[in-house]
Design an enzyme around this catalytic site. Structure first.
Site, mmCIF file in Angstrom:
data_model
loop_
_atom_site.group_PDB
_atom_site.id
_atom_site.type_symbol
_atom_site.label_atom_id
_atom_site.label_comp_id
_atom_site.label_asym_id
_atom_site.label_seq_id
_atom_site.Cartn_x
_atom_site.Cartn_y
_atom_site.Cartn_z
ATOM 1 N N HIS A 51 0.834 -1.213 0.000
ATOM 2 C CA HIS A 51 0.000 0.000 0.000
ATOM 3 C C HIS A 51 0.856 1.246 0.000
ATOM 4 C CE1 HIS A 51 0.714 -0.473 4.317
ATOM 5 N NE2 HIS A 51 0.155 0.683 4.570
ATOM 6 N N HIS A 53 1.361 3.958 1.875
ATOM 7 C CA HIS A 53 1.911 4.760 2.972
ATOM 8 C C HIS A 53 3.440 4.865 2.877
ATOM 9 C CE1 HIS A 53 -1.937 4.211 5.553
ATOM 10 N NE2 HIS A 53 -1.998 5.277 4.790
ATOM 11 N N ASP A 55 5.893 4.768 4.820
ATOM 12 C CA ASP A 55 6.794 3.825 5.499
ATOM 13 C C ASP A 55 6.854 2.469 4.779
ATOM 14 O OD1 ASP A 55 4.061 3.730 6.559
ATOM 15 O OD2 ASP A 55 4.789 2.216 7.954
ATOM 16 N N HIS A 56 6.110 2.362 3.668
ATOM 17 C CA HIS A 56 6.153 1.140 2.851
ATOM 18 C C HIS A 56 6.738 1.382 1.455
ATOM 19 C CE1 HIS A 56 3.560 -1.030 5.800
ATOM 20 N NE2 HIS A 56 3.368 0.223 6.144
ATOM 21 N N HIS A 108 -7.588 -0.518 5.917
ATOM 22 C CA HIS A 108 -6.535 0.417 6.357
ATOM 23 C C HIS A 108 -6.389 1.511 5.295
ATOM 24 C CE1 HIS A 108 -2.745 1.690 8.185
ATOM 25 N NE2 HIS A 108 -2.106 1.457 7.061
ATOM 26 N N ASP A 125 -0.353 -3.566 6.323
ATOM 27 C CA ASP A 125 -0.964 -3.109 7.580
ATOM 28 C C ASP A 125 -2.436 -3.503 7.662
ATOM 29 O OD1 ASP A 125 1.503 -1.943 7.931
ATOM 30 O OD2 ASP A 125 0.805 0.130 7.774
ATOM 31 N N HIS A 163 4.526 -4.286 10.898
ATOM 32 C CA HIS A 163 4.903 -3.497 12.083
ATOM 33 C C HIS A 163 5.057 -4.387 13.309
ATOM 34 C CE1 HIS A 163 4.477 0.645 10.554
ATOM 35 N NE2 HIS A 163 3.521 0.145 9.783
HETATM 36 FE FE FE Z 1 2.712 1.063 7.956
HETATM 37 ZN ZN ZN Z 2 0.030 1.764 6.494
#
Ligand code: FE
Ligand code: ZN
Length: 252
Positions: A51, A53, A55-56, A108, A125, A163
């Site tokens: 996805h 975001h 941090d990915h 999410h 996530d 995570h």
């Molecule tokens: Fe994340």
């Molecule tokens: Zn995420």
């Protein structure tokens, strides 16, 4: 069975690395540096993205510039600007010696996808060990359907979520289902792992079915906890899930 490696990134992210001989697979590279540190000069066979975001995906520009020929699989979403192949629910992903099927798991985010195959699922996530992602874009009904779908995978499927939230999730899980012996055991196991700085992941689908409250909203003990918390019994599974998720959002 393939055993993937979680590479720690940022505060609590994992970038998953799967190896088989000369083939390597990288999942959700939120940062390029730890991936390059692990792979050195050898390009991965492919990169998978769940996805949009940051941090990915924030490692993608550097990894793509370094290894432009490496295929990058991602969902159809303009918020993921770099991808060489867009995939959606039901698509097959063939990379190196591996075969995965794409499963849409919105909730999410609207376009989040999981990659299932080889006895594992890279689910981003959507589901976490003992928890699930926050509902940033989707509805409770969507997330519940996504988790219900993941819960139908074979019990020995390794859950490769992104995570290290398991210990905090466990505190909430024990609050809503204190009498669950399997959960008590899992929380003790996670405390031991984390005390030695070891990852609590991957988990398994069977363990999550036994312990994760978001897969257990039909449990009488969880329904009682929800009724106490809400002041009335949830009318249906969607209300039970929605109220469990919003309870967790404010839980300390
Ligand atoms: Fe994340
Ligand atoms: Zn995420």
């Amino acid at each position: 069975m393939a055993r993937p490696d979680p590479i720690p990134a940022y505060d609590d992210n994992y970038i998953w690395l799967l190896r088989d001989g000369p083939s390597t697979l990288v999942v959700d590279p939120g940062d390029a540096a730890p991936v390059i540190a692990r792979l050195g000069s050898a390009p991965p066979t492919a990169i998978l993205v769940t996805h949009h975001h940051w941090d990915h995906i924030d490692g993608l520009p550097e990894l793509h510039a370094r290894w432009p020929a490496v295929p990058i699989f991602a969902p159809e979403d303009p918020r993921i600007p770099i991808a060489t192949r867009r995939v959606s629910d039901g698509d097959a992903v063939e990379v190196g010696p591996w075969h995965f099927e794409v499963i849409a798991v919105p909730g999410h985010t609207q376009t989040l996808i999981a990659y299932h195959g080889e006895g594992l699922v890279f689910c981003g996530d959507s589901m976490f060990s003992l928890g699930c992602g926050r509902l940033f874009e989707g509805t409770p009904a969507q997330m519940l359907a996504s988790l219900d779908h993941l819960a139908t995978l074979p019990g020995d499927t390794l859950l490769c979520c992104t995570h290290e939230y398991t210990a905090a999730n466990g505190r909430f899980a024990l609050t809503v289902e204190p009498g669950n012996a399997a959960l008590q055991d899992r929380v003790a196991e996670v405390a031991e792992l984390r005390a030695h700085d070891a990852p609590s992941l991957p988990s398994t689908i069977a363990s999550e079915r036994a312990c994760n409250p978001f897969l257990r909203i039909d449990s009488p003990e969880i329904l009682q906890s929800l009724a106490r918390h809400l002041g009335h019994a949830p009318q249906d599974r969607v209300e039970a899930f929605a109220s469990l998720r919003s309870w967790k959002d404010t839980f300390r």
